[in-house]
Design an enzyme around this catalytic site. Structure first.
Site, PDB file in Angstrom:
ATOM      1  N   HIS A 153       0.801  -1.486  -0.487  1.00 34.71           N
ATOM      2  CA  HIS A 153       0.176  -0.267  -0.100  1.00 34.71           C
ATOM      3  C   HIS A 153       1.073   1.046  -0.282  1.00 34.71           C
ATOM      4  CE1 HIS A 153      -3.253  -2.864   2.103  1.00 34.71           C
ATOM      5  NE2 HIS A 153      -3.115  -2.731   0.459  1.00 34.71           N
TER       6      HIS A 153
ATOM      7  N   HIS B  46      -3.666   4.273  -2.902  1.00 35.32           N
ATOM      8  CA  HIS B  46      -3.710   2.634  -2.655  1.00 35.32           C
ATOM      9  C   HIS B  46      -3.234   1.937  -0.929  1.00 35.32           C
ATOM     10  CE1 HIS B  46      -2.346  -1.721  -3.585  1.00 35.32           C
ATOM     11  NE2 HIS B  46      -3.352  -1.572  -3.377  1.00 35.32           N
TER      12      HIS B  46
ATOM     13  N   HIS C 118      -5.067  -4.561 -13.051  1.00 37.05           N
ATOM     14  CA  HIS C 118      -5.067  -3.265 -12.020  1.00 37.05           C
ATOM     15  C   HIS C 118      -4.072  -2.887 -11.809  1.00 37.05           C
ATOM     16  CE1 HIS C 118      -3.336  -7.105  -9.495  1.00 37.05           C
ATOM     17  NE2 HIS C 118      -3.776  -6.152  -8.067  1.00 37.05           N
TER      18      HIS C 118
END
Lengths: 136, 470
Positions: free
Chosen positions: B199, B230, B393
């Protein structure tokens, strides 16, 4: 004998933990989990006691390890040592005392999302070996 | 066993037990990476699940995951089909939000270090119970129902923020009673935190425009500074997944499954419905999480650029199961689409796309790895036919964490990144190595393969200048 080691896995963390006794292998699995979150040496500043139940040995291990994720997220507790580990092998019950510290004093490299049953085994050869995969 | 059908399209023919065939959308180079782990086996396993429609799909960023592969898409019939926590992933609604600023590269660069320092201070990685934003359980329940809309109502953002979010930042049918007390305890202290691992919050410069009309509609131009966030639903989402895997194993057993991790429940069963509702709560948590991080980011950037304006371009889900309308045969039907490490890629005209973008198609953000480019793409009509309106993604991992630690050199990676004039703030040395560009597939290759097939089309490329790793 090493306490634990990490094995190849594309996206997640696969570990093996070892012990002369089942109790020791369980404790070392928890240390593998802790080491997957931070590599720093955790101090023993807090002490907690808990019990876990399972439906079988794998389920007991799962619930035992999940308890640390819960303590980490909800209490910021990071494990340094497992002691007074007792496992009732017939009833699949476990009790232990754990030592650890406030998580925010350390730096982290991964966020373990969950314990999984992926490739999990608990077996006794020369000594006890536990294998599992943490989802990261 | 894998048949090349066309450039970038590979088929796994139906074998015994498979209800549909498997399809992989990837380049010939990437296919070789995909063959290295259990991805192909997992695509076949998903193809064997009851009620699966059309085909079991994997995209160019595919790699082995829990039960279902990452970079996987599968749609299920609402009557005969199933819903599976493994098809969504542990990090429910792990997702990406892109913000545009009114700052240009030229004025930003002189303050790059200062901004990096402020962001580092203001953006909590929040491991443990680590958010400065603490709420009561009563408020948490409202947040689980209201998603980012709830936080905007509380003053942490503006209406446009959620209007430019998938599902307007709030999935309906989200009952907090379906989320366990344990999950709530894990998540309550984590609203507005990145979490560790993959992340991040990146500051990037738009360095190339491929599609002027779309870039204009999305409000970006060359040399503009944008920010990408993210993150997911943190401990709350992870526990929802664990809880329902457990409940489904108890109720249905896993003895007859090809893989224990495929555990699922019929969509129309009580447990299936309960999971969907709990999953929606976790998804709303993730939307709210990014809303709070947006608030922190706005505060941080304003410290250095007092007149800065940050607007949400779009916010998309990566790990989710959704009831959506898709073409099945000749009819339009409601189906349950599982996207795991996959992005919705709706084309022009779809009602779910915000009015502002409806003529162009939905913005699709594809983050690269640390230090490499990221892409802004647009959704297409073509993806409706090929992939239930889905695209990749991200880059997708190719190297294990343990191998990265063994083989990669920290100083070298750090130097490579510094040579690109990127400011990096990372949680730990090991976390840095584990997320090095070398462990991911080549993002350009992944994006090109999608663009070639038309699953999503390139709009702009962005280069990172600040990376805050969770």
């Amino acid at each position: 004998m090493e306490k634990f080691e990490f094995l190849e896995h594309t996206a997640d963390i696969k570990f093996q933990a070892f012990g002369e006794t089942l109790e020791e292998a369980f404790s070392n699995s928890a240390l593998a989990l802790s080491n997957s979150i931070t590599e720093e040496k955790i101090k023993s500043k807090k002490e907690l006691k808990f019990q876990v139940k399972g439906k079988n040995m794998e389920n007991l291990l799962y619930n035992f390890l999940e308890e640390f994720l819960f303590l980490f997220d909800s209490e910021s507790f990071l494990l340094s040592k497992v002691k007074e580990m007792k496992i009732n092998k017939e009833k699949f019950e476990l009790s232990c005392v754990v030592e650890g510290d406030e998580a925010n004093k350390y730096s982290f490299h991964s966020d373990i999302k969950a314990i999984t049953y992926n490739e999990m085994f608990i077996k006794k050869e020369k000594h006890w070996i536990i294998q599992g995969v943490f989802d990261v | 066993m894998i048949k090349k059908i066309n450039k970038n399209i590979y088929e796994i023919p139906k074998e015994e037990g498979m209800n549909v065939k498997g399809i992989i959308y990837a380049s010939s180079k990437i296919i070789e990476d995909i063959k290295k782990d259990k991805t192909i086996e997992q695509i076949k396993n998903v193809a064997s699940l009851p009620g699966i429609i059309g085909k079991s799909i994997a995209l160019a960023d595919a790699h082995q995951g829990y039960g279902f592969s990452i970079g996987g898409v599968a749609a299920f019939d609402l009557e005969k089909g199933i819903i599976s926590p493994g098809g969504v992933g542990y990090d429910i609604n792990c997702s990406v939000r892109l913000l545009r600023t009114n700052i240009k590269k030229k004025e930003f660069i002189s303050k790059q270090k200062e901004v990096a320092n402020v962001l580092k201070k203001k953006i909590p990685s929040g491991v443990g119970r680590g958010s400065p934003f603490q709420i009561s359980y009563k408020e948490l329940d409202k947040l689980l129902k209201g998603g980012s809309q709830y936080l905007v109502e509380k003053g942490y953002g503006k209406k446009e923020d959620y209007l430019h979010t998938e599902e307007e930042g709030k999935l309906k049918n989200a009952n907090p009673l379906k989320v366990s007390a344990r999950a709530k305890k894990r998540g309550i202290g984590q609203v507005g935190t990145l979490g560790a691992g993959n992340h991040f919050l990146d500051v990037l410069v738009v360095d190339k425009i491929f599609d002027n009309a779309a870039a204009k509609a999305y409000g970006i131009s060359k040399n503009q500074i944008v920010i990408m966030i993210h993150c997911g639903s943190r401990g709350l989402g992870h526990q929802v997944a664990s809880d329902y895997i457990k409940l489904m194993e108890e109720k249905y057993g896993f003895e007859n499954l090809r893989d224990r991790e495929l555990i699922n429940a019929p969509i129309k069963s009580k447990l299936g419905k309960d999971y969907l509702s709990a999953m929606n709560c976790a998804a709303n948590f993730a939307f709210a999480n990014k809303q709070m991080l947006t608030h922190f980011t706005r505060e941080a950037i304003r410290e250095i650029f007092p007149n800065s304006e940050l607007d949400v371009i779009y916010d998309i889900c990566h790990n989710i199961a959704k009831i959506e309308k898709h073409k099945v045969g000749k009819a339009i039907k409601e189906v349950c689409v599982h996207r795991k490490g996959a992005t919705r890629s709706l084309g022009p005209g779809r009602i779910e796309v915000p009015t502002k973008y409806r003529k162009i198609g939905q913005p699709v953000m594809i983050p690269g790895s640390m230090g490499t480019s990221s892409y802004l793409m647009k959704g297409t009509k073509k993806s409706e036919e090929l992939s239930f309106s889905s695209t990749v993604h991200g880059a997708g991992r190719v190297m294990s964490r343990s191998r990265a630690i063994r083989e990669l050199n920290y100083s070298k990676i750090k130097k490579d990144i510094q040579n690109k004039k990127i400011e990096i703030c990372s949680g730990s040395k090991r976390g840095f190595i584990e997320e090095a560009p070398e462990v991911y597939k080549e993002i350009d290759e992944v994006v090109e393969s999608m663009d070639y097939l038309g699953l999503s089309k390139k709009v702009a490329r962005m280069k990172p200048i600040i990376v805050i790793q969770g």
